[in-house]
Every structure is written in structure tokens, then in C-alpha cells.
Scaffold this motif. Structure first.
Motif, short mmCIF file in Angstrom:
data_model
loop_
_atom_site.label_atom_id
_atom_site.label_comp_id
_atom_site.label_asym_id
_atom_site.label_seq_id
_atom_site.Cartn_x
_atom_site.Cartn_y
_atom_site.Cartn_z
N GLY A 124 34.44 25.07 31.39
CA GLY A 124 33.47 25.90 31.87
C GLY A 124 33.79 27.30 32.58
O GLY A 124 33.40 28.14 32.95
N CYS A 125 35.00 26.45 33.67
CA CYS A 125 35.50 27.50 34.44
C CYS A 125 36.15 28.73 33.76
O CYS A 125 35.85 29.90 33.96
CB CYS A 125 36.53 27.16 35.39
SG CYS A 125 35.77 25.87 36.64
N ILE A 126 36.72 28.50 32.63
CA ILE A 126 37.50 29.62 31.93
C ILE A 126 36.22 30.28 31.25
O ILE A 126 36.48 31.63 31.36
CB ILE A 126 38.39 28.79 30.77
CG1 ILE A 126 39.57 28.01 31.44
CG2 ILE A 126 38.75 29.72 29.79
CD1 ILE A 126 40.34 27.29 30.60
N ALA A 127 35.62 29.84 30.47
CA ALA A 127 34.38 30.52 29.98
C ALA A 127 33.68 31.54 31.07
O ALA A 127 33.34 32.52 30.60
CB ALA A 127 33.29 29.27 29.36
N ASP A 128 33.29 30.92 32.20
CA ASP A 128 32.98 31.75 33.12
C ASP A 128 33.47 32.98 33.44
O ASP A 128 33.00 34.10 33.76
CB ASP A 128 32.55 30.97 34.49
CG ASP A 128 31.36 29.90 34.40
OD1 ASP A 128 30.47 30.20 33.44
OD2 ASP A 128 31.40 28.99 35.52
N GLU A 129 34.93 32.69 33.62
CA GLU A 129 35.80 33.85 34.03
C GLU A 129 35.86 34.92 32.59
O GLU A 129 35.76 36.29 32.66
CB GLU A 129 37.41 33.49 34.12
CG GLU A 129 38.27 34.33 34.71
CD GLU A 129 37.90 35.04 35.85
OE1 GLU A 129 38.23 36.23 36.29
OE2 GLU A 129 36.89 34.49 36.56
N ILE A 130 35.78 34.46 31.50
CA ILE A 130 35.99 35.14 30.13
C ILE A 130 34.61 35.91 30.25
O ILE A 130 34.61 37.23 29.89
CB ILE A 130 35.93 34.56 28.97
CG1 ILE A 130 37.39 34.04 28.85
CG2 ILE A 130 35.59 35.42 27.78
CD1 ILE A 130 37.69 32.94 27.86
N GLN A 161 41.11 27.22 22.29
CA GLN A 161 40.80 28.66 21.74
C GLN A 161 39.62 29.25 21.81
O GLN A 161 38.47 28.58 21.69
CB GLN A 161 41.41 28.52 20.09
CG GLN A 161 42.80 27.86 19.67
CD GLN A 161 43.02 27.53 18.51
OE1 GLN A 161 42.37 28.03 17.82
NE2 GLN A 161 44.05 27.00 18.07
N PHE A 162 39.96 30.57 22.21
CA PHE A 162 38.66 31.37 22.45
C PHE A 162 38.80 32.72 21.77
O PHE A 162 39.94 33.10 21.47
CB PHE A 162 38.41 31.79 23.98
CG PHE A 162 38.33 30.58 24.93
CD1 PHE A 162 36.95 30.30 25.41
CD2 PHE A 162 39.46 29.82 25.40
CE1 PHE A 162 36.80 29.07 26.11
CE2 PHE A 162 39.14 28.68 26.09
CZ PHE A 162 37.95 28.38 26.62
N LEU A 163 37.85 33.44 21.59
CA LEU A 163 37.78 34.48 20.88
C LEU A 163 36.89 35.52 21.53
O LEU A 163 35.85 35.35 21.87
CB LEU A 163 37.41 34.64 19.43
CG LEU A 163 37.65 35.78 18.51
CD1 LEU A 163 38.94 36.14 18.33
CD2 LEU A 163 37.48 35.25 17.04
N VAL A 164 37.34 36.68 21.83
CA VAL A 164 36.77 38.02 22.60
C VAL A 164 36.64 39.16 21.55
O VAL A 164 37.55 39.37 20.81
CB VAL A 164 37.31 38.30 23.82
CG1 VAL A 164 36.41 39.50 24.32
CG2 VAL A 164 37.03 37.06 24.72
N PHE A 165 35.38 39.77 21.24
CA PHE A 165 35.23 40.88 20.62
C PHE A 165 34.75 42.01 21.45
O PHE A 165 33.94 41.67 22.42
CB PHE A 165 34.27 40.82 19.52
CG PHE A 165 34.34 39.78 18.61
CD1 PHE A 165 35.46 40.06 17.55
CD2 PHE A 165 33.72 38.61 18.26
CE1 PHE A 165 35.75 39.20 16.46
CE2 PHE A 165 33.77 37.75 17.33
CZ PHE A 165 34.89 38.15 16.47
N SER A 166 35.51 43.19 21.31
CA SER A 166 34.90 44.28 22.47
C SER A 166 35.02 45.41 21.75
O SER A 166 36.31 45.71 21.16
CB SER A 166 35.95 44.20 23.68
OG SER A 166 35.55 45.21 24.72
N GLN A 167 34.22 46.48 21.81
CA GLN A 167 34.22 47.72 21.23
C GLN A 167 35.24 48.68 22.45
O GLN A 167 35.16 48.22 23.77
CB GLN A 167 32.84 48.46 21.13
CG GLN A 167 32.32 47.76 20.08
CD GLN A 167 30.90 48.45 19.69
OE1 GLN A 167 30.31 49.16 20.63
NE2 GLN A 167 30.35 48.09 18.59
#
Length: 146
Positions: free
Chosen positions: A55-61, A78-84
Motif C-alpha cells: 500500500g505504501c509503494i502504491a501510494d508513492e507510485i 511487480q508494478f506497471l506504469v503507463f505515461s504519455q
């Protein structure tokens, strides 16, 4: 638990970003994040404490990505981030902020931790196998959960 997209949500987000790329000519990057220490911390502190850390990691992301990107978790570590983006400088900055922000987490509750981020970036215009691997990993994980 993390209030991030799950595997099914990530597949939907990926489809949206690919549509924007193909039809709107908007570049985006997929940032794959793996934090190997999660498995060790799970054994050390247990499931409930590990969920608190996730939860702490997710909040930071979420804080770092803000409203201009999307993020999700597709496996325990494992996390995945999409960004333009409009420039490679923006991509480098995003990667640096994600790494620095996550690795700055040294405690959760009364527990201590040291996190190291393993990060890969992929672009839809790449012909690399890595981008296809992200899609394959998401689909594989989704099939296992279904």
C-alpha cells in the motif's frame, strides 16, 4: 489493497494507451517495476504487514505518476506504469522519480525495510521483445487469475 489497477485493469489501460498511440499519435512509455525484497519481507513479516508495505509503494507510485499516467500491480512484487510523454527527458525524470520515491520507503508501520527497484522501460514503437513480454506477462497472469 493497493488501490491500483489489477491485471484486467492493466490490459484495459494498455489498450487505451495503444489506441491513443495509433490513432492520436500520442507517445507513451510502459515502466515495468519489480521489487525483489517483497518476497523476503513477506517471509519475515507476514502477509498483513507485506500488504501494508504494498500500500505504501502504491501510494508513492500514484503520487509520482499523478493524473497524467496510469498504474497497476500484476504480481506481488511487480508494478506497471503507463505515461504519455513529449520528450525523453520527461521519461528519464519519471523513471528517476519512481526509483527515488520507492527506494526512499524505509519503514512501514513499526517495521523497517530496504527496497531496490528493478526498472525497465518499453515503448510501443520499439521492436524489442521486452514490450511483447509485458503484454504476454499480463495475459499470462490474467489467465492464471481467471
Amino acid at each position: 489493497m493497493t488501490r491500483l489497477a489489477n491485471v484486467k485493469g492493466l490490459l484495459f489501460l494498455l489498450a487505451q494507451y495503444l489506441d491513443e498511440y495509433r490513432f492520436g499519435h500520442r507517445n507513451f512509455v510502459a515502466v515495468f517495476i519489480r521489487i525483489r525484497a517483497i518476497d523476503r519481507l513477506l517471509r519475515r513479516y507476514g502477509e498483513e504487514a507485506c500488504n501494508e508495505l504494498l500500500g505504501c509503494i502504491a501510494d508513492e507510485i500514484r503520487r509520482i505518476v499523478g493524473p497524467v499516467g496510469a498504474s497497476g500491480r500484476f504480481d506481488r512484487n511487480q508494478f506497471l506504469v503507463f505515461s504519455q510523454y513529449t520528450s525523453q527527458e520527461e521519461v528519464r525524470d519519471l523513471g528517476q522519480r519512481l526509483r527515488t520515491g520507492i527506494e526512499a520507503i524505509h519503514s512501514f508501520g513499526q517495521r523497517s525495510c530496504t527496497l531496490f527497484v528493478e526498472m525497465h522501460m518499453a515503448y510501443p514503437q520499439d521492436q524489442s521483445d521486452f514490450y511483447e513480454d509485458i503484454i504476454a506477462a499480463l495475459l499470462d497472469r490474467w489467465k492464471k487469475k481467471s
